[in-house]
Design a protein around this motif. Structure first.
Motif: not given
Length: 586
Positions: A255-259
């Motif tokens: 999720d953090a990478s995708k943001q």
């Protein structure tokens, strides 16, 4: 502010390159009231905290942090005996009393806690500014805790400035479980991401942005997920992460990478699309480019490092240093050919005749030429000459002295034996500045990238794969391969994701930690490694290659299960018995 503007004059003295600060006394002799009622000094306090943080061993006296499966730092022929981690363990330099890569900076952590307590009551800065300044400090504290937890597992998470009259329980703090430390880091990033800006004006580059917070969350969650997936829980969770937590940590990293990816705030560096090798090399020299999320800023004056001095080819160094880190042939072979075929050296062909090495490796992944230099490679307009001997027209091999005015050891030190680069035939080029003059102590001014977009794509790919999203993982790694100029993959596997990480992030302070979090270091490190010797052939002007079947010179590398964690050490436990029990195996 940039880190490059910090002058660390002594442990307790520093100043910003700012007229407002230069006429002020050092913080250690300024009254507490004055510090917390002066906006300039408040910012200087933050700069001091960041100035104390370790980002890479290259900040030190010359030992370069090298993945033990990629290369070794050693000039043993000169008596320096600079070996990588496993040699130091074998020599007893990492045992129950600690050793290389120790990191226990609770004094700096105390500064962060004191800041967060004092900033609340100050009237020197507006409330909104307080939030951002506090977020900067919380980021620093979380990054310190991350660099500790990946070494020791569970450590005490202290979030208040301890006082001498505190209770026993408050002073002699117990270790948190390893999973709790990772949860703290992730929760801190969630707590500050809204208080950090998306970017800074030029004068303030070097502070963390909201994307730097997401990048730390991406990496830290990936580490926790890896340990939950492949590690084991011991001493009641002080080391190890429960397997039941793997899914949520993989998801947090994803999720953090995708943001970051979906923000479109960063892109893969691609200013020279027609020259893939030079494009990749410039990624690390073109500071604060589109791929850089967070970096340690250097100037080469007061705030520099010795990286170029120790890593540049011998002939470009001032009589010492140079070619410090040799790269194993196995690492060279990890770079595939541009058509996607394995990059394994055809040893029979390579040793059959003299070669121009650029021609021998002509089909390799362009990242190879940006990452590694070798005999005859061009540097500062000259050919690198690190050969280990000369082949005369009569076929004789000369390895010392001179032949027709040409040194038998090329233009490297001639103290006997092979030159530093001749231990394996290859050296690290990544991050070297070919325009740096002079190459000398503390002169490296190229920023060290702590987080970049390329890593985020790799973190995303790994998390996506482990979450059963192989198509997303494949797209991420193929973006990197396309930028590099190498054939894209048809499918994503755990093996090729890890392989891509190895070559893309080579010598950026990742691989060593990756081997540990994947729990494969015992097999990957405990083995012999090889290299090549090169000899200048007078007749052809090319180089005769001989294989070096034992680049570690009879000292086999070794990694034991206990090395997945560093010891807390008896000394620390004696000072605080609540730090026990010791980590397994020590």
């Amino acid at each position: 502010m940039k880190f490059r503007h910090i002058l660390i004059l002594a442990a307790a003295f520093f100043a910003l390159s700012c007229d407002q600060v230069l006429d002020k006394a050092p913080l250690n002799i300024i009254s507490e009231d004055k510090v917390w009622n002066d906006a300039v000094l408040i910012n200087a306090y933050i700069d001091r905290v960041y100035g104390e943080m370790d980002f890479l061993v290259r900040d030190g006296s010359g030992f370069e942090e090298v993945d033990p499966t990629s290369g070794l730092a050693d000039e043993g022929r000169q008596g320096r005996n600079w070996h990588p981690l496993f040699f130091r363990w074998k020599a007893g330099l990492l045992d129950k009393d600690g050793g290389l890569l120790e990191l226990w900076p609770y004094e700096t952590i105390r500064k962060t806690n004191e800041f967060l307590e004092k900033i609340v009551s100050t009237n020197a800065v507006p409330e909104e500014t307080k939030k951002q300044l506090s977020a900067r400090i919380r980021y620093a504290r979380a990054l310190i805790y991350f660099n500790m937890v990946k070494r020791y597992g569970g450590i005490p998470v202290i979030t208040r400035a301890q006082q001498i009259d505190d209770s026993y329980e408050e002073l002699f703090v117990k270790r948190n479980k390893e999973a709790e430390v990772y949860d703290f880091i992730l929760s801190e990033m969630d707590g500050i991401v809204a208080d950090l800006p998306t970017s800074y004006p030029a004068a303030e580059i070097g502070y963390p942005t909201k994307y730097a917070a997401l990048a730390l969350k991406s990496r830290a969650a990936m580490f926790a997920a890896s340990i939950a997936t492949w590690g084991k829980v011991e001493i009641d969770g002080l080391v190890g992460v429960p397997a039941a937590d793997a899914q949520r940590f993989w998801q947090a990293s994803y999720d953090a990478s995708k943001q970051i990816i979906e923000s479109k705030a960063f892109s893969l560096y691609n200013k020279l699309p027609d020259n893939k090798s030079e494009n990749f090399r410039q990624l690390f020299l073109d500071e604060n480019n589109s791929e850089v999320i967070f970096s340690k800023q250097l100037t080469g004056v007061n705030v520099g490092s010795n990286y170029d001095l120790f890593m540049s080819p011998f002939q470009f160094c001032p009589g010492w240093g140079g070619s410090n880190t040799s790269v194993y042939l196995e690492m060279v072979e990890s770079f595939e050919n541009v058509d996607g075929t394995p990059g394994t050296l055809d040893k029979a062909l390579a040793t059959s005749k003299p070669w121009n090495l650029t021609e021998l490796f002509a089909k390799k992944d362009p990242r190879f030429f940006a990452t590694i230099y070798f005999e005859g490679d061009m540097w500062k307009g000259e050919a690198i000459e690190n050969w280990g001997g000369i082949i005369t027209p009569a076929g004789a091999k000369i390895t010392s002295g001179f032949y027709e005015g040409r040194s038998a050891q090329g233009r490297s030190f001639s103290a006997g034996g092979y030159a530093g680069g001749q231990m394996t035939g290859f050296n690290v080029k990544k991050y070297l500045d070919d325009k740096l003059i002079p190459v000398d102590q503390g002169k490296t001014s190229v920023d060290f990238i702590v987080f970049r977009y390329g890593e985020i794509l790799l973190n995303f790919a790994e998390a996506a794969f482990e979450l059963n999203k192989p198509a997303e993982a494949l797209d991420a790694i193929n973006q990197l391969r396309s930028r590099a100029g190498i054939k894209t993959l048809a499918t994503a596997t755990r093996e090729n994701i890890r392989h891509e990480r190895k070559v893309e992030l080579a010598f950026e302070n990742h691989r060593w930690w990756d081997l540990r979090r994947w729990r494969i270091a015992e097999d990957a490190i405990t083995r012999k490694f090889t290299g090549i010797y090169t000899f200048y052939d007078v007749t052809t002007g090319k180089f005769k290659i001989e294989l070096n079947p034992d680049a570690v010179a009879g000292t086999p590398s070794s990694f034991q299960a206990k090395h997945y964690y560093l010891p807390i050490t008896p000394g620390r436990i004696a000072n605080n018995p609540n730090l026990g029990p010791e980590n397994p195996g020590y």
